[in-house]
Design a protein around this motif. Structure first.
Motif, mmCIF file in Angstrom:
data_model
loop_
_atom_site.group_PDB
_atom_site.id
_atom_site.type_symbol
_atom_site.label_atom_id
_atom_site.label_comp_id
_atom_site.label_asym_id
_atom_site.label_seq_id
_atom_site.Cartn_x
_atom_site.Cartn_y
_atom_site.Cartn_z
ATOM 1 N N GLY A 337 38.978 173.219 3.910
ATOM 2 C CA GLY A 337 40.081 173.293 2.954
ATOM 3 C C GLY A 337 40.751 174.652 2.950
ATOM 4 N N ALA A 338 39.950 175.711 3.016
ATOM 5 C CA ALA A 338 40.514 177.058 3.060
ATOM 6 C C ALA A 338 41.268 177.298 4.369
ATOM 7 C CB ALA A 338 39.410 178.094 2.884
ATOM 8 N N ALA A 339 40.790 176.685 5.434
ATOM 9 C CA ALA A 339 41.485 176.808 6.718
ATOM 10 C C ALA A 339 42.862 176.154 6.646
ATOM 11 C CB ALA A 339 40.646 176.181 7.828
ATOM 12 N N VAL A 340 42.939 174.992 6.002
ATOM 13 C CA VAL A 340 44.237 174.332 5.835
ATOM 14 C C VAL A 340 45.187 175.236 5.068
ATOM 15 C CG1 VAL A 340 45.440 172.353 4.836
ATOM 16 C CG2 VAL A 340 43.210 172.026 5.923
ATOM 17 N N TRP A 341 44.688 175.818 3.966
ATOM 18 C CA TRP A 341 45.553 176.686 3.169
ATOM 19 C C TRP A 341 46.026 177.883 3.984
ATOM 20 C CZ3 TRP A 341 45.622 181.737 1.457
ATOM 21 C CH2 TRP A 341 46.583 182.026 0.474
ATOM 22 N N ALA A 342 45.112 178.482 4.742
ATOM 23 C CA ALA A 342 45.487 179.632 5.557
ATOM 24 C C ALA A 342 46.595 179.261 6.537
ATOM 25 C CB ALA A 342 44.266 180.166 6.305
ATOM 26 N N LEU A 343 46.461 178.102 7.147
ATOM 27 C CA LEU A 343 47.487 177.660 8.099
ATOM 28 C C LEU A 343 48.810 177.373 7.403
ATOM 29 C CD1 LEU A 343 45.220 175.423 10.339
ATOM 30 C CD2 LEU A 343 46.382 177.529 11.048
ATOM 31 N N SER A 344 48.745 176.869 6.171
ATOM 32 C CA SER A 344 49.985 176.612 5.435
ATOM 33 C C SER A 344 50.745 177.906 5.148
ATOM 34 C CB SER A 344 49.691 175.887 4.119
ATOM 35 O OG SER A 344 49.181 176.767 3.130
ATOM 36 N N GLN A 345 50.014 179.033 5.135
ATOM 37 C CA GLN A 345 50.653 180.326 4.912
ATOM 38 C C GLN A 345 51.159 180.965 6.205
ATOM 39 O OE1 GLN A 345 50.716 181.275 1.420
ATOM 40 N NE2 GLN A 345 50.050 179.154 1.558
ATOM 41 N N LEU A 346 50.531 180.611 7.336
ATOM 42 C CA LEU A 346 50.831 181.313 8.587
ATOM 43 C C LEU A 346 51.732 180.546 9.539
ATOM 44 C CD1 LEU A 346 47.258 182.757 9.363
ATOM 45 C CD2 LEU A 346 49.200 183.966 8.342
ATOM 46 N N LEU A 347 51.730 179.222 9.452
ATOM 47 C CA LEU A 347 52.497 178.411 10.411
ATOM 48 C C LEU A 347 53.875 178.067 9.879
ATOM 49 C CD1 LEU A 347 49.827 175.843 11.685
ATOM 50 C CD2 LEU A 347 50.446 178.076 12.668
ATOM 51 N N GLU A 363 40.646 163.175 7.663
ATOM 52 C CA GLU A 363 39.805 164.067 6.863
ATOM 53 C C GLU A 363 39.016 163.267 5.822
ATOM 54 O OE1 GLU A 363 37.652 166.567 5.101
ATOM 55 O OE2 GLU A 363 38.876 167.397 6.741
ATOM 56 N N PRO A 364 37.673 163.340 5.816
ATOM 57 C CA PRO A 364 36.863 162.539 4.909
ATOM 58 C C PRO A 364 36.771 163.085 3.483
ATOM 59 C CG PRO A 364 35.422 163.837 6.306
ATOM 60 C CD PRO A 364 36.835 164.071 6.800
ATOM 61 N N ASP A 365 37.075 164.371 3.285
ATOM 62 C CA ASP A 365 36.880 164.976 1.967
ATOM 63 C C ASP A 365 38.187 164.954 1.168
ATOM 64 O OD1 ASP A 365 34.906 166.886 0.336
ATOM 65 O OD2 ASP A 365 36.934 167.723 0.222
ATOM 66 N N VAL A 366 38.109 164.505 -0.080
ATOM 67 C CA VAL A 366 39.306 164.338 -0.897
ATOM 68 C C VAL A 366 39.975 165.675 -1.196
ATOM 69 C CG1 VAL A 366 37.956 164.359 -3.052
ATOM 70 C CG2 VAL A 366 40.218 163.277 -3.008
ATOM 71 N N ASP A 367 39.175 166.726 -1.428
ATOM 72 C CA ASP A 367 39.769 168.019 -1.732
ATOM 73 C C ASP A 367 40.490 168.604 -0.524
ATOM 74 O OD1 ASP A 367 38.916 168.067 -4.383
ATOM 75 O OD2 ASP A 367 36.996 169.003 -3.888
ATOM 76 N N VAL A 368 39.943 168.392 0.664
ATOM 77 C CA VAL A 368 40.598 168.901 1.871
ATOM 78 C C VAL A 368 41.882 168.105 2.134
ATOM 79 C CG1 VAL A 368 40.334 169.417 4.317
ATOM 80 C CG2 VAL A 368 38.354 169.590 2.796
ATOM 81 N N ALA A 373 47.995 167.576 1.848
ATOM 82 C CA ALA A 373 49.097 166.857 1.210
ATOM 83 C C ALA A 373 50.009 167.770 0.407
ATOM 84 C CB ALA A 373 48.537 165.760 0.307
ATOM 85 N N TYR A 374 49.449 168.819 -0.171
ATOM 86 C CA TYR A 374 50.233 169.669 -1.063
ATOM 87 C C TYR A 374 50.070 171.139 -0.701
ATOM 88 C CZ TYR A 374 50.068 165.351 -3.748
ATOM 89 O OH TYR A 374 50.150 164.034 -4.130
ATOM 90 N N PRO A 375 50.646 171.537 0.435
ATOM 91 C CA PRO A 375 50.569 172.962 0.783
ATOM 92 C C PRO A 375 51.204 173.800 -0.319
ATOM 93 C CG PRO A 375 52.211 171.841 2.137
ATOM 94 C CD PRO A 375 51.446 170.782 1.417
ATOM 95 N N SER A 376 50.680 175.003 -0.518
ATOM 96 C CA SER A 376 51.035 175.759 -1.714
ATOM 97 C C SER A 376 52.301 176.587 -1.581
ATOM 98 C CB SER A 376 49.872 176.703 -2.067
ATOM 99 O OG SER A 376 49.673 177.628 -1.022
ATOM 100 N N LYS A 377 53.027 176.472 -0.496
ATOM 101 C CA LYS A 377 54.299 177.174 -0.411
ATOM 102 C C LYS A 377 55.295 176.296 0.338
ATOM 103 C CE LYS A 377 54.110 179.572 4.011
ATOM 104 N NZ LYS A 377 54.324 180.823 4.723
ATOM 105 N N ASP A 378 56.561 176.614 0.173
ATOM 106 C CA ASP A 378 57.601 175.912 0.916
ATOM 107 C C ASP A 378 57.601 176.447 2.341
ATOM 108 O OD1 ASP A 378 58.435 174.432 -1.276
ATOM 109 O OD2 ASP A 378 59.761 176.034 -1.959
#
Length: 387
Positions: A337-347, A363-368, A373-378
């Motif tokens: 999950g943290a990796a997804v967030w990091a990528l949402s900031q860098l890509l 992805e099997p985990d609901v939080d991930v 589904a909802y990256p934290s920035k535009d």
């Protein structure tokens, strides 16, 4: 140690403590009324302790020193200076490096202090025939109020102990004893109108002076909190991957503190400014090796790598995107999950969407999945990083 018959028990205890390597020693009564237990109960009732359930379950034992041990009459409060030889905030400007709290850059201070406390307590029992019990901050004893009662310092507006001699850089230990000792004068608040520690906090964790909401504190978020760190705090983490020294480091009383790290507590060079890229590659065995005898080891590899990935996301370094991308396959959902967030900031938008198109549904985990589904920035198309 030779003693004079004219020396009081109080003087002898102070002298012995300094011989054992403590930097300060003050005495307090352990059998007097105080309000610290009520303040802690209010803190817990307001939910400001977050996931630290042990504070709630041990609330009754923390209410008063005699709730821990009915036979306690006095408290011997000890301080060990761990003032750094540099400004701990300097590393915050190096976004490709991880910031580890000063106290955790060397060996675990509990081990050294507890050894000395036991030596002092044994000597007290043998010398005065008294009962004794030793405590470091892993036990349910409110040490900071006791330290203030003893004159070791005062609880500053950041709620940590402040010393006129050592600023905000003191480890605290205590020996409760059945001895009736003459107490030292209590510490007097000398914060004045200063609010530097309040203003510097990246997450506004102080609702008012002398009050802390642990749920907003970076030390709590990176050490105590399990699972994903709330979105609202991630950017404020910066490159802080274990604890936070900001409110301590800006304390004006630090100007009186000398660098005090002993050899056993000296910062390891590898932990002063470690590379985020190298840290992100740690498996469990390598993590345990790097942080052997360190307090960092207690949070475990997965939570630590989670923190490293948030720092990578805040780095602005597209070169680190590959480290985050590799960890999308990590066994830990917290890490993924943290990796997804990091990528949402860098890509850029296109690169992130390509990854999401074949990662999210599998992805099997609901939080991930929620992170996908909802990256934290535009996301924009300004970045050139590719999937």
């Amino acid at each position: 140690m030779t003693t004079s018959i004219s020396e009081s028990p109080e003087d002898l205890i102070r002298a012995r403590a300094l011989e054992l390597g403590f930097d300060d020693c003050r005495l307090a009564r352990a059998d007097q009324p105080w309000s610290a237990g009520e303040r802690l109960a209010e803190f817990v009732a307001e939910g400001r302790h977050g996931e630290m359930a042990w504070l709630e379950t041990t609330l009754e034992r923390r209410a008063h020193p005699q709730a821990m041990w009915a036979g306690a009459r006095s408290a011997v409060m000890l301080g060990v200076n761990y003032g750094p030889d540099h400004d701990p905030c300097d590393i915050l400007a190096h976004s490709d490096r991880g910031a580890i709290s000063v106290y955790a850059q060397g060996s675990d201070y509990h081990d050294l202090i507890k050894k000395r406390l036991k030596q002092l307590a044994t000597w007290m029992a043998q010398t005065f025939g008294s009962e004794v019990k030793v405590f470091v901050d892993t036990a349910p004893l409110l040490e900071k109020p006791l330290a203030q009662a003893s004159g070791l310092g005062w609880q500053g507006k950041h709620t940590n102990l402040v010393s006129r001699q050592f600023g905000s850089w003191l480890f605290i230990g205590s020996v409760l004893t059945s001895l009736e000792l003459e107490p030292d004068p209590p510490g007097e608040d000398a914060c004045g109108s200063c609010r530097a520690c309040q203003d510097v906090c990246p997450t506004n964790a102080f609702p008012a002076p002398y009050q802390l909401d642990a749920r907003r504190c970076i030390s709590y978020l990176t050490i105590e909190l399990s699972g994903p760190i709330p979105q609202e705090f991630r950017r404020a983490l910066g490159n802080r991957i274990y604890g936070c020294d900001d409110c301590l480091a800006v304390c004006p009383w630090n100007k009186f503190a000398q660098a005090g790290r002993e050899q056993k507590l000296a910062a390891r060079e590898a932990l002063r400014a470690p590379s985020l890229a190298e840290l992100s590659r740690l498996d469990d065995a390598a993590f345990r090796t790097l942080f052997a005898k360190s307090p960092v080891k207690r949070i475990g590899r997965d939570r630590f790598i989670r923190n490293v990935l948030y720092a990578i996301g805040n780095s602005g370094a597209e070169a680190l995107a590959n480290e985050a991308r590799r960890l999308l396959d990590d066994p830990s959902p917290d890490v993924r999950g943290a990796a997804v967030w990091a990528l949402s900031q860098l890509l850029n938008l296109g690169a992130f969407e390509v990854l999401r198109s074949f990662r999210e549904e599998a992805e099997p985990d609901v939080d991930v999945r929620a992170e996908w589904a909802y990256p934290s920035k535009d996301l924009t198309t300004s970045s050139t990083a590719s999937p």
